[in-house]
Design a protein around this motif. Structure first.
Motif, PDB file in Angstrom:
ATOM      1  N   GLY A  44      80.144  42.402  17.690  1.00  0.00           N
ATOM      2  CA  GLY A  44      79.091  41.417  16.711  1.00  0.00           C
ATOM      3  C   GLY A  44      77.801  41.472  17.137  1.00  0.00           C
ATOM      4  N   ILE A  45      77.339  40.841  17.274  1.00  0.00           N
ATOM      5  CA  ILE A  45      75.314  41.228  17.597  1.00  0.00           C
ATOM      6  C   ILE A  45      75.135  42.238  18.865  1.00  0.00           C
ATOM      7  CG2 ILE A  45      74.801  39.181  19.015  1.00  0.00           C
ATOM      8  CD1 ILE A  45      72.195  39.414  16.516  1.00  0.00           C
ATOM      9  N   ASP A  93      86.277  46.563  15.947  1.00  0.00           N
ATOM     10  CA  ASP A  93      86.561  46.018  16.251  1.00  0.00           C
ATOM     11  C   ASP A  93      87.589  44.495  15.175  1.00  0.00           C
ATOM     12  OD1 ASP A  93      84.444  43.174  16.472  1.00  0.00           O
ATOM     13  OD2 ASP A  93      85.760  42.791  15.353  1.00  0.00           O
ATOM     14  N   SER A 137      78.380  35.190  16.155  1.00  0.00           N
ATOM     15  CA  SER A 137      77.594  36.002  15.629  1.00  0.00           C
ATOM     16  C   SER A 137      76.947  35.907  13.944  1.00  0.00           C
ATOM     17  CB  SER A 137      77.251  37.424  15.710  1.00  0.00           C
ATOM     18  OG  SER A 137      77.230  37.792  17.205  1.00  0.00           O
ATOM     19  N   GLN A 171      67.589  30.905  16.044  1.00  0.00           N
ATOM     20  CA  GLN A 171      66.608  31.499  16.880  1.00  0.00           C
ATOM     21  C   GLN A 171      66.156  31.966  17.756  1.00  0.00           C
ATOM     22  OE1 GLN A 171      66.504  27.893  19.758  1.00  0.00           O
ATOM     23  NE2 GLN A 171      65.017  27.054  17.451  1.00  0.00           N
ATOM     24  N   ILE A 202      92.535  45.653  19.462  1.00  0.00           N
ATOM     25  CA  ILE A 202      92.364  46.167  20.942  1.00  0.00           C
ATOM     26  C   ILE A 202      93.383  45.965  21.720  1.00  0.00           C
ATOM     27  CG2 ILE A 202      91.508  47.002  23.052  1.00  0.00           C
ATOM     28  CD1 ILE A 202      87.962  46.741  21.419  1.00  0.00           C
ATOM     29  N   GLY A 206      82.015  39.281  22.901  1.00  0.00           N
ATOM     30  CA  GLY A 206      82.108  38.207  23.679  1.00  0.00           C
ATOM     31  C   GLY A 206      82.756  37.450  24.716  1.00  0.00           C
ATOM     32  N   TYR A 224      78.399  24.095  17.023  1.00  0.00           N
ATOM     33  CA  TYR A 224      79.022  24.170  15.794  1.00  0.00           C
ATOM     34  C   TYR A 224      77.490  24.157  14.580  1.00  0.00           C
ATOM     35  CZ  TYR A 224      83.797  21.750  15.815  1.00  0.00           C
ATOM     36  OH  TYR A 224      84.507  21.399  16.378  1.00  0.00           O
ATOM     37  N   VAL A 235      69.545  22.317  17.287  1.00  0.00           N
ATOM     38  CA  VAL A 235      67.772  22.885  16.646  1.00  0.00           C
ATOM     39  C   VAL A 235      68.418  23.499  14.814  1.00  0.00           C
ATOM     40  CG1 VAL A 235      67.925  24.604  18.628  1.00  0.00           C
ATOM     41  CG2 VAL A 235      69.945  25.513  16.724  1.00  0.00           C
ATOM     42  N   ALA A 274      72.356  23.436  14.280  1.00  0.00           N
ATOM     43  CA  ALA A 274      73.471  23.534  14.885  1.00  0.00           C
ATOM     44  C   ALA A 274      73.222  22.655  16.114  1.00  0.00           C
ATOM     45  CB  ALA A 274      73.068  25.509  15.583  1.00  0.00           C
ATOM     46  N   PRO A 276      80.215  33.156  24.055  1.00  0.00           N
ATOM     47  CA  PRO A 276      80.726  33.283  25.484  1.00  0.00           C
ATOM     48  C   PRO A 276      79.876  33.442  26.660  1.00  0.00           C
ATOM     49  CG  PRO A 276      79.505  35.824  23.963  1.00  0.00           C
ATOM     50  CD  PRO A 276      79.435  33.312  23.253  1.00  0.00           C
ATOM     51  N   GLY A 319      76.426  33.837  26.032  1.00  0.00           N
ATOM     52  CA  GLY A 319      76.413  32.260  26.608  1.00  0.00           C
ATOM     53  C   GLY A 319      75.676  31.818  24.731  1.00  0.00           C
ATOM     54  N   GLY A 359      72.445  34.480  22.558  1.00  0.00           N
ATOM     55  CA  GLY A 359      72.604  36.241  22.678  1.00  0.00           C
ATOM     56  C   GLY A 359      72.140  36.810  21.601  1.00  0.00           C
TER      57      GLY A 359
END
Ligand SMILES: Cc1cc2nc3c(=O)[nH]c(=O)nc-3n(C[C@H](O)[C@H](O)[C@H](O)COP(=O)(O)OP(=O)(O)OC[C@H]3O[C@@H](n4cnc5c(N)ncnc54)[C@H](O)[C@@H]3O)c2cc1C
Length: 420
Positions: A9-10, A30, A40, A46, A224, A259, A281, A306, A317, A362, A386, A389
């Motif tokens: 992820g990011i 991954d 991500s 933002q 994993i 995450g 969402y 946002v 979102a 997360p 959270g 991220g």
């Protein structure tokens, strides 16, 4: 030393980048076929340094009670017969205590300021294309009561060196003319000029490409299953590829960037990470009329929604749901965001072409990510970011790479250290 980064992820991709730059030999694993396809993928876009206050604050229990049981509320608690969920909810309540909330705000603010600077220099150095906009974030208040507390917030941000100023309705309209339709309902706002917006998924993919060019290996489609260990030493990760073949990947050190799934993987080691998924969402809609589609990123403080302009799309979102690991998309929750678009920015976007998405934040109870060393000698964490991220990715990764290289912490932050 060879380092295996778990998760692309990011957080995982930025970790891989900064580790590689610090001279480590790096591989990333991954289960997805590409980078950035889980949380991500379609977040709010933002870089929100001006929002270091965690959800867990002294007012949160009262706000949660107000929305309890309402399926259209921005917060939704779906109780489950699951110890981890209740444990997390209780820990969240504890983090609402004023002293804890203040301490968490300070930690997040310090890391966010550092992270924004890291992101800026990375962007300049690598010229990454990710629909970046640097017009700041405008926090919108639709009630006089909420706007009444805005001056206090601006002062708090100033104490952390974060620029922000109170805006009247007229000043907000001058900054962002696309607010015209919602202007009559606005009580006022806060503008944070140094905040940014951009597509976290495109950034993750572009940086993964740069990582590859710099020699980082990516094992995609690789699940994993378990961390193999002897006492306090990780021997390898047991993996399974998309064809069902299993194997063991080994390295000198391992970084967990999984995450919401981080806690499950390390639990058998006796490590308890207070991370639980908080579902959110987003909708992504093509812009219909550029004059009515804001390019300043917006945070509606009342609706907890946002909105960011990503090229010729709008990303909107919000919502928080404590509902386990269920990633299914509930059309009703999406409707709430579509209604916001219709009411606040009428005519700005093609709502009928909206793509609805849900992802699992997360989340730690106090929204402070877990960065640093585990109890195992060769296991590190960069996870639990959270609601922030994207904002904290570059700073968290740069800090972790520094810690793994033996450098002192770059900012005042509760980096994790082994107890013994
Ligand atoms: C609706 C919404 C809006 C948001 N808006 C913003 C915002 O505006 N600004 C902001 O800063 N943040 C925002 N966030 C938060 C941000 O998106 C997250 O904090 C961030 O994406 C987390 O990144 P990550 O890399 O830690 O997790 P992920 O992106 O979920 O990456 C974890 C990776 O681990 C992999 N993985 C997991 N388990 C395994 C396994 N067993 N085997 C192999 N691979 C595995 C997954 O495939 C995944 O690629 C938002 C989040 C949501 C949901």
């Amino acid at each position: 030393m060879h380092v295996l980064v778990l998760g692309a992820g990011i957080t995982g991709v930025t970790t891989a980048w900064y580790l590689r730059r610090a001279g480590f030999d790096v591989s990333v694993v991954d289960r997805q076929p590409e980078a950035g396809l889980e949380t991500s993928y379609a977040n709010g876009g933002q870089i929100s340094v001006s929002h270091p206050e965690p959800w867990a604050n002294p007012a949160a229990p009262f706000i949660a009670l107000r929305w309890l049981g309402r399926s259209d509320g921005p917060l939704l608690f779906r109780p489950r017969r699951e110890l981890a969920q209740w444990r997390w909810a209780l820990a969240f309540l504890r983090e609402c205590l004023p002293a804890r909330s203040r301490r968490n705000t300070e930690a997040i603010a310090n890391l966010a300021v550092y992270s924004a600077a890291q992101l800026r220099s990375l962007r300049e150095e690598l010229g990454l294309g990710y629909e970046f906009l640097g017009h700041g974030i405008l926090h919108l208040f639709f009630s006089e009561r909420e706007f009444g507390k805005a001056a206090e917030r601006v002062a708090l941000l100033a104490r952390h060196g974060i620029r922000a100023r109170l805006c009247s309705r007229a000043e907000m309209l001058a900054l962002e003319p696309a607010l015209a339709a919602m202007a009559p309902g606005l009580a006022g706002g806060i503008h944070a000029p140094d905040d940014e917006s951009g597509d976290a998924f495109r950034f993750t993919q572009a940086l993964a490409q740069k990582c590859q060019e710099a020699g980082v290996r990516f094992y995609y489609g690789t699940r994993i299953d378990r961390l193999a260990h002897t006492g306090g030493l990780i021997d390898g990760i047991e993996v399974r590829d998309s064809a069902g073949r299993s194997g063991l990947l080994s390295a000198g050190a391992y970084v967990v960037c999984l995450g919401s799934y981080s806690a499950r993987l390390v639990a058998p080691l006796g490590e308890r990470l207070p991370i639980y998924p908080v579902k959110g969402y987003s909708i992504t809609v093509p812009v219909a009329d550029p004059a009515h589609a804001p390019s300043v990123s917006l945070t509606d403080e009342s609706a907890r929604i946002v909105c960011s302009r990503l090229g010729n799309r709008l990303r909107i979102a919000g919502t928080a749901e404590l509902a386990g690991f269920d990633t299914s998309v509930d059309a009703q929750r999406g409707q709430n965001i579509l209604r916001w678009l219709d009411q606040r920015l009428p005519g700005a976007a093609h709502a009928e072409r909206a793509v609805l998405w849900a992802g699992l934040r997360p989340a730690t109870p106090g929204n402070v990510p877990i960065i640093g060393k585990s109890e195992c000698v060769n296991l590190w964490y960069n996870t639990g970011h959270g609601t922030l991220g994207w904002t904290l990715a570059c700073g968290s990764a740069a800090a972790l790479a520094g810690l793994m290289s033996g450098a002192p912490p770059p900012v005042r932050f509760p980096f994790r250290r082994p107890r013994r």
